[in-house]
Design a protein around this motif. Sequence first.
Motif, mmCIF file in Angstrom:
data_model
loop_
_atom_site.group_PDB
_atom_site.id
_atom_site.type_symbol
_atom_site.label_atom_id
_atom_site.label_comp_id
_atom_site.label_asym_id
_atom_site.label_seq_id
_atom_site.Cartn_x
_atom_site.Cartn_y
_atom_site.Cartn_z
ATOM 1 N N ARG A 86 -27.064 -0.994 44.915
ATOM 2 C CA ARG A 86 -27.293 -2.234 43.224
ATOM 3 C C ARG A 86 -26.853 -1.308 42.057
ATOM 4 O O ARG A 86 -27.945 -0.698 41.680
ATOM 5 C CB ARG A 86 -28.431 -3.431 44.024
ATOM 6 C CG ARG A 86 -28.219 -3.806 45.300
ATOM 7 C CD ARG A 86 -29.556 -4.935 45.642
ATOM 8 N NE ARG A 86 -28.870 -5.474 47.244
ATOM 9 C CZ ARG A 86 -29.448 -6.513 47.037
ATOM 10 N NH1 ARG A 86 -30.376 -7.906 46.289
ATOM 11 N NH2 ARG A 86 -29.526 -7.169 48.251
ATOM 12 N N SER A 145 -25.857 -6.702 41.955
ATOM 13 C CA SER A 145 -27.096 -6.479 42.196
ATOM 14 C C SER A 145 -27.257 -7.444 43.462
ATOM 15 O O SER A 145 -27.983 -8.310 43.976
ATOM 16 C CB SER A 145 -27.750 -7.853 41.362
ATOM 17 O OG SER A 145 -26.972 -9.924 41.510
ATOM 18 N N GLY A 146 -25.944 -8.404 44.815
ATOM 19 C CA GLY A 146 -26.200 -8.348 45.960
ATOM 20 C C GLY A 146 -24.817 -8.952 45.675
ATOM 21 O O GLY A 146 -23.942 -8.858 45.680
ATOM 22 N N ALA A 198 -22.533 -10.624 39.293
ATOM 23 C CA ALA A 198 -23.175 -9.519 39.428
ATOM 24 C C ALA A 198 -22.799 -10.041 41.484
ATOM 25 O O ALA A 198 -23.595 -8.534 41.998
ATOM 26 C CB ALA A 198 -24.233 -9.116 39.820
ATOM 27 N N GLN A 199 -21.974 -11.069 41.822
ATOM 28 C CA GLN A 199 -22.468 -10.986 43.340
ATOM 29 C C GLN A 199 -21.259 -10.817 44.698
ATOM 30 O O GLN A 199 -19.900 -10.921 44.199
ATOM 31 C CB GLN A 199 -22.338 -12.074 43.932
ATOM 32 C CG GLN A 199 -24.003 -13.047 44.016
ATOM 33 C CD GLN A 199 -25.060 -12.361 43.875
ATOM 34 O OE1 GLN A 199 -25.132 -11.808 44.890
ATOM 35 N NE2 GLN A 199 -25.884 -11.644 43.240
ATOM 36 N N GLN A 234 -20.083 -3.025 35.532
ATOM 37 C CA GLN A 234 -20.106 -4.495 35.780
ATOM 38 C C GLN A 234 -20.825 -3.882 37.043
ATOM 39 O O GLN A 234 -21.156 -3.928 38.388
ATOM 40 C CB GLN A 234 -19.241 -5.598 36.279
ATOM 41 C CG GLN A 234 -19.894 -6.613 37.100
ATOM 42 C CD GLN A 234 -20.612 -7.504 36.587
ATOM 43 O OE1 GLN A 234 -20.353 -8.411 35.431
ATOM 44 N NE2 GLN A 234 -21.755 -8.091 37.594
ATOM 45 N N ALA A 235 -21.985 -4.340 36.525
ATOM 46 C CA ALA A 235 -23.676 -4.578 38.023
ATOM 47 C C ALA A 235 -23.561 -5.048 38.814
ATOM 48 O O ALA A 235 -22.858 -6.305 38.568
ATOM 49 C CB ALA A 235 -25.105 -3.974 37.463
ATOM 50 N N SER A 287 -24.586 -11.864 29.714
ATOM 51 C CA SER A 287 -25.096 -11.377 31.150
ATOM 52 C C SER A 287 -24.391 -10.644 32.538
ATOM 53 O O SER A 287 -24.316 -10.582 33.050
ATOM 54 C CB SER A 287 -26.370 -11.965 31.995
ATOM 55 O OG SER A 287 -25.529 -12.891 31.965
ATOM 56 N N THR A 330 -22.055 -0.384 40.777
ATOM 57 C CA THR A 330 -21.401 -0.955 39.711
ATOM 58 C C THR A 330 -19.733 -0.682 40.031
ATOM 59 O O THR A 330 -19.231 -0.175 40.610
ATOM 60 C CB THR A 330 -21.142 -0.269 38.717
ATOM 61 O OG1 THR A 330 -21.234 1.151 39.042
ATOM 62 C CG2 THR A 330 -22.805 0.177 38.004
ATOM 63 N N TYR A 354 -16.045 -10.124 43.104
ATOM 64 C CA TYR A 354 -17.341 -10.615 43.452
ATOM 65 C C TYR A 354 -17.247 -12.138 41.998
ATOM 66 O O TYR A 354 -16.331 -12.179 41.555
ATOM 67 C CB TYR A 354 -17.690 -9.026 42.482
ATOM 68 C CG TYR A 354 -16.776 -8.870 41.271
ATOM 69 C CD1 TYR A 354 -17.114 -9.195 39.868
ATOM 70 C CD2 TYR A 354 -15.722 -8.381 41.246
ATOM 71 C CE1 TYR A 354 -16.143 -8.493 38.743
ATOM 72 C CE2 TYR A 354 -15.022 -7.429 40.529
ATOM 73 C CZ TYR A 354 -15.428 -8.109 38.890
ATOM 74 O OH TYR A 354 -14.369 -7.320 37.850
#
Length: 378
Positions: free
Chosen positions: A377, A278-279, A340-341, A275-276, A27, A266, A337
């Motif tokens: 995102r 997400s927040g 994913a933050q 890398q995505a 992940s 990303t 980061y």
Amino acid sequence: MELFRFLAFLAAVLPVAYGAPTQASNSLHPKVLAAMKRDLGLDAEQATARVARDIQASEVIELLRASAGNSFAGAWIAEDVINVAVTDAALASEVTAAGANPVIVSSSLSKLEDAKLALDNIDIEQPKTLASSDSAATGIAAYYVDVAANKLVIEALADSTAHAESLAAQVGLAASEFEVKTVDAMPTTFATVIGGDAYIIDRAFRCSFGFSVTTGFVSAGHCGSSGSSATTSSGASLGTFSGSVFPGSADMSYVRTVSGTTLSGTIDGYGSGNQAVSGSTASATGSSICRSGSTSGVHCGTVRALGATVTYAEGRVTGLTQTNVCAEPGDSGGPFYTGAQAQGVTSGGSGDCTSGGTTYFQPVNEILSTYGLTLVRG
């Protein structure tokens, strides 16, 4: 009582979350996993578990910050333990119930932060030419609250330690409430970018993209001034700097892009996919963190201090986060980061990725709130 019950619930469930990954080890981006293995000595399973722990620890810390009020003295993560400092020993049981380790200290976080703010408001005299022989060993490099030490730390060049001590006294700190650390060099900004995800400012020099927002992207403030143009490496128009702060209260900028620009949520993986994002949950002191930059690629380390003030040749910048992640000229504006933050954009620092160093970043949430932006995102 309801808060106490909720904290007790967290104490039961969070150790499980910290002890094992919440998702499969893949992940995390392969490049991030490789960097965390190289820089932090963690395998894929350990890295995934640590990122999950660091993100969830922030939630526990914010709950305790609210419940402790003026007695809150800061929090940090060390050896897989969330440490929460308070000035009131009666709060120790509440901290323990939340699954954290209580540390009783003498100075509240608000007192130390007020002293730092007072320093921010003082016109600190700096050498006019830092490179000259008569001023090479003088200067106040940075200052920040070290929550683990429960002190305000002032970093100074060798011949400015006495000056640093006088500044601490000037803002009302006792000897036990501050520490002066000697550093070898003043910080510099990472202003010249080569290769990777770069953009060109006023057709003259380059910086790195930070994070995409729904109307453009964010980066470092020292990369360009309001009204400056931004273009791709091939010369195609990207847009114009709609906002920029540097030096002063931040090192941040926002570029509003032209119609037709593709904005991806990303981070450049440098050959291993993206890398995505997400927040933007902010990580605590002691959390793991990684940085991507067009000069040195992906590197990881830990958060060392929040709300640091840094002295660059152009002037002081407040509100930066200090890390032990290395960076080099050309990494400016690139993303920091945790998993994913999104955390922030690279500002500057000292050292390099051969010998190691200190790098500061501008927290991304301040950029988003200042300009009313929304992250894209992945």
